[in-house]
Structure formats: C-alpha cells, structure tokens
Scaffold this active site. Structure first.
Site, PDB file in Angstrom:
ATOM      1  CB  SER A   1      -0.942  -0.039   1.211  1.00 40.78           C
ATOM      2  OG  SER A   1      -1.862   1.038   1.160  1.00 40.78           O
TER       3      SER A   1
ATOM      4  CG  HIS B   1      -4.006  -0.608  -1.047  1.00 46.36           C
ATOM      5  ND1 HIS B   1      -3.922  -0.525   0.323  1.00 46.36           N
ATOM      6  CD2 HIS B   1      -4.535  -1.827  -1.309  1.00 46.36           C
ATOM      7  CE1 HIS B   1      -4.382  -1.637   0.860  1.00 46.36           C
ATOM      8  NE2 HIS B   1      -4.752  -2.451  -0.111  1.00 46.36           N
TER       9      HIS B   1
ATOM     10  CG  ASP C   1      -5.765  -5.095   2.508  1.00 41.27           C
ATOM     11  OD1 ASP C   1      -6.450  -6.106   2.754  1.00 41.27           O
ATOM     12  OD2 ASP C   1      -5.503  -4.710   1.356  1.00 41.27           O
TER      13      ASP C   1
END
Length: 351
Positions: free
Chosen positions: A164, A191, A283
C-alpha cells in the site's frame, strides 16, 4: 491540520486553497519545488500536496528532496490524461510519496465533489502516518540469506505480493533485484488510485526484468510475469492456475491484499509464497496468516525498512511471518529458491 500546496498553476493553488480552508485546514502555497524547500525552512506542515510537471524541479525531485530532509507525508496530485505527468507521479511514489490522486478540475466538472472528498479523506488519513527520512544513499545490491527456515517443504507455484502506501519504494528495491527467469507467476495487489494502473504497469516494467501485465479474467498465469489487478477488481487465483477477477463490491480496499492472500491460500495451500510490504492499516495481515496456517512461505518486510510499517507490523503481530526481511533480502531469498529449482518441474509452461 496544516497543508503545503506545491503547484505551478496559480488557478489550481487558488482552487485547492479555497477547498482546504473551507474544510478547516491551514494552507501555505509554493509555486514549485525550489520554493517549497524554502517554505519548509520555517514552516512545518502536517502534509504536502505535490504537483509533478513543474518548471525547474519536478515533483519527483522535490519529493525526494523533501523526504531527504524532513519526515513529511507527500501526496501527489496529477492529471491522469497526461502521460508524462503520470509517469513522473510513479517516480514520486518510488521516492516515497504515499499516494497519487487525480487533480480536481473545478466546480463545473461532473466528478468534482467526488474528487474533493477523495482528496480530503486522503489528506486526513495520510497526515496521521509517521514518516521516516529517506536519505538517497546507495544501498547494497546483494543480501545474504537469513538463518532459520528458508521456505516451506512444498514446491512453490506462485508468489503473491501486497503493498500500500510506501509500497512502490519497496517494490523497486525488491523487483529490480529479481533474476529475470522467475519459475513462477507473481501477483501484485498494490493500493493505487483508479486510472493509474497502466502508468504503474509501465513504471514497474521499467525497473524490473520481468514482463508486467494487467490481469485478465480466466487467463493462464505464466512463469516470469508480474500480474496487476485492473481498476475496481479484486485479484485472485482460480482453477488450473488461472486469473480469477471479481468486481469491487463495497470493499474498503481494491485490490485487497487479504482477498489475494486468502485466494492463494485456499487454492494453493503450501505451494505458494506470500510477501507483505509497506503500507498503512491492516490489509493483508489476516490473509497472510491464512497462508501461514496452510503451510506457505510467508515473508514480511522488515518494519524498519518500510516507509510505513503498519501493514508489516500487523502481519508480524498475527505471527504470520516465517521470514522478516528488507526488500533486498526478500529478493535474495526468492532468487535462491528459484535457483534451487524447487518448482521448475511443476509450474505450467504457458498457454
């Protein structure tokens, strides 16, 4: 919250200042990278928004210089239609910027409110992230393998990677060191804002020896290829080592690291490798733990080497890591497993 806007367009600075001050932010402006560095000598914002295509010092160089001297989160704003700007934005992410967003065009644009809400939400969340200074000293090109269990006993068929904010910097360190003949496909859940996947693919292809592709549902995964999720799609593995895409259905993250890792765990069990890199939030932690429980080799980026250590720390906290390594160490381990030929006889050879 204090924000420094860096953009050479006075119209865009005026628009952003109006929006941000209306949301209760304190705003300073700079018309380019050089002025931004001068402003930062006496003013310390909570976050910086950075244009990429500016005269003189561009957004990549300005981001790198800011992160060299100050521990400040940087969010890149660019026009996705501009190929040069989008490519420069990828380099700014490589330098340590946390996110890239499309610039709001103006109140007349159909998606103006959506863009503003995305901007405000991103600034509020990213301003809370603890950033470390990133000196641009050369790093070692090789790394020794860690002690302990290097891999699972099963033969790996696939490598799943998740990242991310701060991920592109880690990905550059990892992917650029991989041997070109990887005996497995690699799937990446990173992401990134919608509209930038193609530019992200091109940037990845420029920094690593692998072929890089945006995944298509049902296609056979081929060794030596790095696959990315298309916009608004969750990336997973189906039968016969084929891509399985699902449309976004209200999930917080898309592509989701947990979705990728859980899919790989369920489909391949111990015959896979999972890698968790830099990012904020949790996540991937649960999904990597599931891979661990099913016997896969699970690797987590060493938190001290991450731009943002929340995702690595979350995975470590769940005891999901068999190895904790900096990106260059992860590359060395993958190359070592590949060279030992543990998966050559079982990986599909393509379509």
């Amino acid at each position: 919250m204090r924000v420094l806007i860096v953009d050479d367009s006075p119209v865009l600075r005026m628009l952003l200042t109006s929006v941000l001050e209306g949301a209760g932010f304190e705003v300073r402006e700079a018309d380019g990278g050089e002025q931004a560095l001068r402003v930062l000598q006496s003013y310390r914002p909570d976050i910086v928004t950075m244009d990429v295509h500016m005269p003189g010092m561009d957004g990549y160089e300005a981001t790198a210089r800011i992160l060299e001297k100050y521990a400040l989160p940087v969010v890149v704003l660019t026009a996705s239609a501009n190929a040069y700007a989008a490519a420069t934005a990828m380099h700014a992410l490589e330098a340590g910027a946390l996110a890239v967003l499309e610039k709001p065009q103006g109140p007349w644009a159909a998606n103006f409110e959506e863009r503003i809400e995305e901007l405000l939400s991103t600034l509020r969340s990213m301003a809370q992230v603890k950033i470390v200074r990133r000196p641009r000293a050369p790093r070692p090109t090789t790394a020794s393998l860690p002690p302990g269990r290097p891999e699972s006993s099963a033969q790996p068929l696939l490598v799943a990677i998740a990242a991310s904010a701060g991920g592109p910097a880690a990905l550059k360190e990892l992917l650029s060191r991989l041997a070109p003949q990887q005996p497995w496909p690699l799937l990446l859940a990173q992401h990134i804002a919608a509209g930038f996947v193609a530019s992200f693919r091109d940037w990845l292809a420029s920094i690593c020896p692998l072929a890089v592709a945006i995944a298509e549902n049902g296609q056979l995964l081929r060794p030596g290829v790095l696959y990315l999720a298309p916009d608004d799609s969750q990336l997973g593995v189906g039968r016969e080592l084929r891509v399985h895409l699902q449309r976004r259905n209200g999930e917080l993250h898309c592509p989701s690291a947990d979705h990728l890792f859980n899919s790989v765990a369920q489909r391949l069990g111990s015959q896979a490798i999972g890698v968790q890199l830099s990012g904020m939030g949790r996540d991937g932690a649960e999904g990597l733990a599931e891979m661990y429980r099913r016997g896969a080799l699970t690797i987590v980026q060493e938190p001290a080497s991450a731009v943002i250590d929340a995702m690595p720390q979350a995975a470590i906290g769940l005891q999901a890591a068999r190895q904790v390594l900096p990106p260059e160490g992860i590359a060395a381990l993958l190359n070592s497993i590949a060279l030992r030929g543990t998966s050559r006889s079982t990986v599909p050879k393509g379509e």
